[in-house]
Write an enzyme that holds these catalytic residues in place. Structure first.
Site, PDB file in Angstrom:
ATOM      1  N   GLU A 185      35.336  38.166  41.296  1.00  0.00           N
ATOM      2  CA  GLU A 185      35.060  37.233  40.198  1.00  0.00           C
ATOM      3  C   GLU A 185      33.555  37.150  39.940  1.00  0.00           C
ATOM      4  OE1 GLU A 185      37.323  34.059  41.905  1.00  0.00           O
ATOM      5  OE2 GLU A 185      39.175  35.119  41.423  1.00  0.00           O
TER       6      GLU A 185
ATOM      7  N   GLY B 243      45.404  36.264  42.126  1.00  0.00           N
ATOM      8  CA  GLY B 243      45.914  35.226  41.230  1.00  0.00           C
ATOM      9  C   GLY B 243      47.059  35.672  40.336  1.00  0.00           C
TER      10      GLY B 243
HETATM   11  P1  13P Z   1      44.762  34.400  45.219  1.00  0.00           P
HETATM   12  O1  13P Z   1      45.234  34.127  46.627  1.00  0.00           O
HETATM   13  O2  13P Z   1      44.880  33.230  44.318  1.00  0.00           O
HETATM   14  O3  13P Z   1      45.388  35.643  44.683  1.00  0.00           O
HETATM   15  O4  13P Z   1      43.178  34.686  45.316  1.00  0.00           O
HETATM   16  C1  13P Z   1      42.710  35.613  46.233  1.00  0.00           C
HETATM   17  C2  13P Z   1      41.239  35.549  46.295  1.00  0.00           C
HETATM   18  O5  13P Z   1      40.555  35.791  45.325  1.00  0.00           O
HETATM   19  C3  13P Z   1      40.642  35.171  47.571  1.00  0.00           C
HETATM   20  O6  13P Z   1      39.267  35.322  47.576  1.00  0.00           O
END
Ligand code: 13P
Length: 254
Positions: A99, A175
């Site tokens: 991200e 996500g």
């Molecule tokens: P999710 O578990 O929501 O897929 O996110 C993973 C993540 O980005 C952990 O740093």
């Protein structure tokens, strides 16, 4: 001695002050008898690190930062250094999360500076690598990951006392509810290990790096990743910000 698996909750920018505090207290109350078979850490948003650190005091839960800068101090508006995080009780810093690579344009060079600074500050880096859906479709996954590893770690030498965690987090699995097949996640840690062997003597590559997986981890799939050999920990996003779900994951591993 083998390091216990790390379950790291990355709360991202999802929780306000009240929800963050409630979750920290809920975890503390549920995990006082955790034992030494697993390490649990939480990464709240930066403004709440100090408060969460105080709330979890006296519990086995460790504190992690979602980010870190690469200089110890100076005119760097908006940034937070390793010594500052250490003062707040942070043990880990997540570095190079996709991200941040995507929205903040963090490059492998920036990631390397942050890994070095975390280590110099006495904070364990959790270096995230992973390919996008397009890179995977084009058959470039291994190349992308090897490059991320090489560029983030050139010139950085971990030790028995200062290990580096590497989290394989395929961008398409974050996500989305589409977790990576555990077999493929394991194979990818082998790709990462082969990139490490290009950079380090075998024993350093073997002993001073710990592999993790992240991407749609939940209570039902976590055990299929954590085998304490190729994968020794998980980073949990969404499911870590709901107390019952995060506890389910922790107890499945512990
Ligand atoms: P999710 O578990 O929501 O897929 O996110 C993973 C993540 O980005 C952990 O740093």
């Amino acid at each position: 001695m083998a390091t216990p698996p790390l379950i790291l909750g990355n709360w991202k920018m999802n929780l306000n002050r009240k929800k963050t505090g409630d979750l920290a207290v809920g975890l503390k109350n549920s995990l006082h008898d955790l034992g030494s078979g697993v390490t649990v850490a939480v990464a709240p948003s930066m403004p709440y690190l100090d408060a969460v650190g105080k709330l979890i005091e006296g519990s086995p839960i460790k504190l992690a930062a979602q980010n870190i800068f690469w200089e110890p101090r100076g005119a760097y508006t908006g940034e937070v250094s390793g010594p500052m995080l250490l003062e707040l009780g942070c043990s880990y810093a997540i570095i190079g999360h996709s991200e941040r690579r995507i929205y903040l344009h963090e490059t492998d060079q920036i990631v390397r500076k942050k890994v070095r600074h975390a280590m110099d500050s006495g904070i364990t880096p959790v270096l995230c690598v992973g390919e996008t859906f397009e890179q995977r479709q084009q058959g470039n996954k291994d190349v992308v990951i090897m490059k991320q590893i090489q560029e983030a770690l050139t010139g950085i030498v971990p030790s028995e006392k200062a290990k580096i965690m590497i989290a394989y987090e395929p961008v398409w699995a974050i996500g989305t509810g589409q977790a990576c097949d555990p077999k493929e996640a394991r194979e990818t840690t082998e790709v990462i290990r082969s990139a490490l062997v290009d950079l380090y003597q075998q024993h350093i590559a073997d002993e001073n790096f710990i592999m993790m997986y992240g991407g749609s981890v939940d209570e039902s799939n976590v055990s299929s990743y954590v085998d304490n050999e190729s994968i020794c920990g998980v980073i949990v996003g969404g499911a870590s910000s709901v107390l019952e779900k995060f506890l389910g994951i922790i107890f499945a591993v512990a």
